[in-house]
Every structure is written in C-alpha cells, then in structure tokens.
Design a protein around this motif. Sequence first.
Motif, PDB file in Angstrom:
ATOM      1  N   GLU A 127     -44.978  21.083   6.372  1.00  0.00           N
ATOM      2  CA  GLU A 127     -44.470  21.552   5.007  1.00  0.00           C
ATOM      3  C   GLU A 127     -43.210  20.761   4.584  1.00  0.00           C
ATOM      4  O   GLU A 127     -42.558  20.405   5.356  1.00  0.00           O
ATOM      5  N   LEU A 128     -43.326  19.924   3.403  1.00  0.00           N
ATOM      6  CA  LEU A 128     -42.702  19.110   3.350  1.00  0.00           C
ATOM      7  C   LEU A 128     -41.720  19.238   2.285  1.00  0.00           C
ATOM      8  O   LEU A 128     -42.569  18.471   0.661  1.00  0.00           O
ATOM      9  N   ARG A 145     -39.117  17.078  -8.267  1.00  0.00           N
ATOM     10  CA  ARG A 145     -38.941  17.984  -6.706  1.00  0.00           C
ATOM     11  C   ARG A 145     -40.685  18.046  -6.546  1.00  0.00           C
ATOM     12  O   ARG A 145     -41.377  18.239  -7.197  1.00  0.00           O
ATOM     13  N   VAL A 146     -41.494  17.148  -4.786  1.00  0.00           N
ATOM     14  CA  VAL A 146     -41.959  16.986  -5.032  1.00  0.00           C
ATOM     15  C   VAL A 146     -42.660  18.278  -3.657  1.00  0.00           C
ATOM     16  O   VAL A 146     -41.266  17.729  -2.948  1.00  0.00           O
ATOM     17  N   ALA A 147     -43.169  18.943  -2.961  1.00  0.00           N
ATOM     18  CA  ALA A 147     -43.996  19.942  -2.149  1.00  0.00           C
ATOM     19  C   ALA A 147     -45.046  19.427  -1.654  1.00  0.00           C
ATOM     20  O   ALA A 147     -45.987  19.829  -2.667  1.00  0.00           O
ATOM     21  N   VAL A 148     -45.256  18.555  -0.555  1.00  0.00           N
ATOM     22  CA  VAL A 148     -47.329  19.135   0.184  1.00  0.00           C
ATOM     23  C   VAL A 148     -46.702  19.732   1.755  1.00  0.00           C
ATOM     24  O   VAL A 148     -45.805  19.495   2.232  1.00  0.00           O
ATOM     25  N   ARG A 149     -48.588  20.195   1.854  1.00  0.00           N
ATOM     26  CA  ARG A 149     -48.576  20.626   3.464  1.00  0.00           C
ATOM     27  C   ARG A 149     -49.526  19.742   3.585  1.00  0.00           C
ATOM     28  O   ARG A 149     -50.222  19.916   3.068  1.00  0.00           O
ATOM     29  N   VAL A 198     -51.046  19.427  -2.196  1.00  0.00           N
ATOM     30  CA  VAL A 198     -49.272  19.699  -3.447  1.00  0.00           C
ATOM     31  C   VAL A 198     -48.939  20.462  -4.071  1.00  0.00           C
ATOM     32  O   VAL A 198     -50.151  21.927  -4.242  1.00  0.00           O
ATOM     33  N   LEU A 199     -47.777  21.761  -3.082  1.00  0.00           N
ATOM     34  CA  LEU A 199     -46.878  23.131  -3.532  1.00  0.00           C
ATOM     35  C   LEU A 199     -46.838  22.783  -4.588  1.00  0.00           C
ATOM     36  O   LEU A 199     -46.319  24.205  -5.035  1.00  0.00           O
ATOM     37  N   GLU A 200     -45.607  21.941  -4.511  1.00  0.00           N
ATOM     38  CA  GLU A 200     -44.703  21.769  -6.135  1.00  0.00           C
ATOM     39  C   GLU A 200     -44.597  20.394  -5.949  1.00  0.00           C
ATOM     40  O   GLU A 200     -45.187  19.513  -5.532  1.00  0.00           O
TER      41      GLU A 200
END
Length: 243
Positions: A127-128, A145-149, A198-200
Amino acid sequence: MGQRWCDLAFLHWAVPPERVRAWMPPGVRPDVVVGPDGEERTYVALVPFRLVGAGVGRGPAVPWLGTFWETNVRLYSVDATGRRGVVFASLDASRLGVVLGARAAFGLPYRWARLRGHERVRDGARELLWTGTTRWPAPRGARSRVAVRVGEPIADDAPDADLAAFLTARWGLHTAHLGRTWHVPNEHGTWSLRRAEVLELDDELLGAAGFGDLARRPPDHVAFAGGTTVRFGLPGSAQAPRR
C-alpha cells in the motif's frame, strides 16, 4: 537524459476530447479511443511517483538533485506525423532546481511542491501513499493525497489490456515553447502493469488544472507500475496540421 521512474500510480478519468482540446499545443490534438458506446473519449491522468537518478546526457546521476518525488496531471496527445505522446497540464516536483531548469529548457508547467511518499505492507499487499502541497508558482497551497493498494498483474489478454497499453505506452511528450511545438521523445522498457485499488483520493491538483469535478468521482481506470529506466532524446519540431 537518463533516469528511473519508480512506483507509479496511474489514475485515469475518461472525458470527451473537447474537454482537453484547449490544452493541446498547435499542431497537436487529443489522442482518443472509441468506447463501448461508440463515442470517442480521451483521458485525464493523475500520476504520482518517485524519480530516481536523473543525469544529463549519458553522464552519471546528479547527486541529491536527481532524485525526487513528482506528481503530474497529464493528457494524451498525437501530432500530425502520428507520434503519440502526453501533454502535461501540470507537473509538481520536490526539487526547485529541477522546476526552474525544466521550465526554462522546455516550457513545461512545473511547480515546486512539498511531496512525500510512504509505503507499508498489509495482508501481503503493498500500500502506497503520496502527499503533496504546491509552493511556487501559483496556485500555492493546493494539496494532494493519493493512496493505492497494489493488486495482481494485468494479463496480456485481460479485457482492459489494450486500454492500459494505450494509457501507458507513451514514447514522448508534446509542449509549446519559444513559439514552436516540440516533441521530446523517450524510450523505456515495457511496463509491468498491475491492478490497483484506490484507498484514498483527496486531490486539488486536478482542480488547479481545470478538472476539479474528476477528483470527486472514482477513476475509470487505475494501474500501478513498479518502475522502468527512461532515456530522453533530443526535441524535434512537431509538424503543424494542414488545413
């Protein structure tokens, strides 16, 4: 110029070609695909990543200055000679020297920004998270703010494999500078693309480029690539279309 692009997230939103036409330099038009509904569409992308070991020509990497975080908003282009590329609506980088150099040399819309990246492994998956705030030039204080798995590889015979290739197999950029339109070629290895969730997504960079509505809905296509080595060639003129 050689460098390595590492841990890239590709978030893509489909839009009508008319939506991005104003961003295209003279002699360049939006590159399109035909959707299942028979309508042409192009894409707006938000791409955060880490750039490592940039150097001038075939020389060694520039210490410190040549490694930094970057997030760009990019569009898809093709010129009158058929060369496909990208057009950047914005590029944010964490090294002021890079920003100044790229703006002067190529007329690219670089901004200086505070950018960071973080990673963890949860339940065996990477997860980044990428965060950023623009500094100079305006708009100052735009945040992202971007978060992905990271998921499974995108197979060559997957239903979206051709679209993934269209969006990532790009061998140059188009830019208007000093009264001309330029094509700057690059070469890099084939992406090893993976699916990503996409987490965030809390982003104002799209809005700063005129695409704020896109950040309020999920992307239409998401992918992740671990990295590849890139080398840029000398810029050449992009031929204007005949009327």
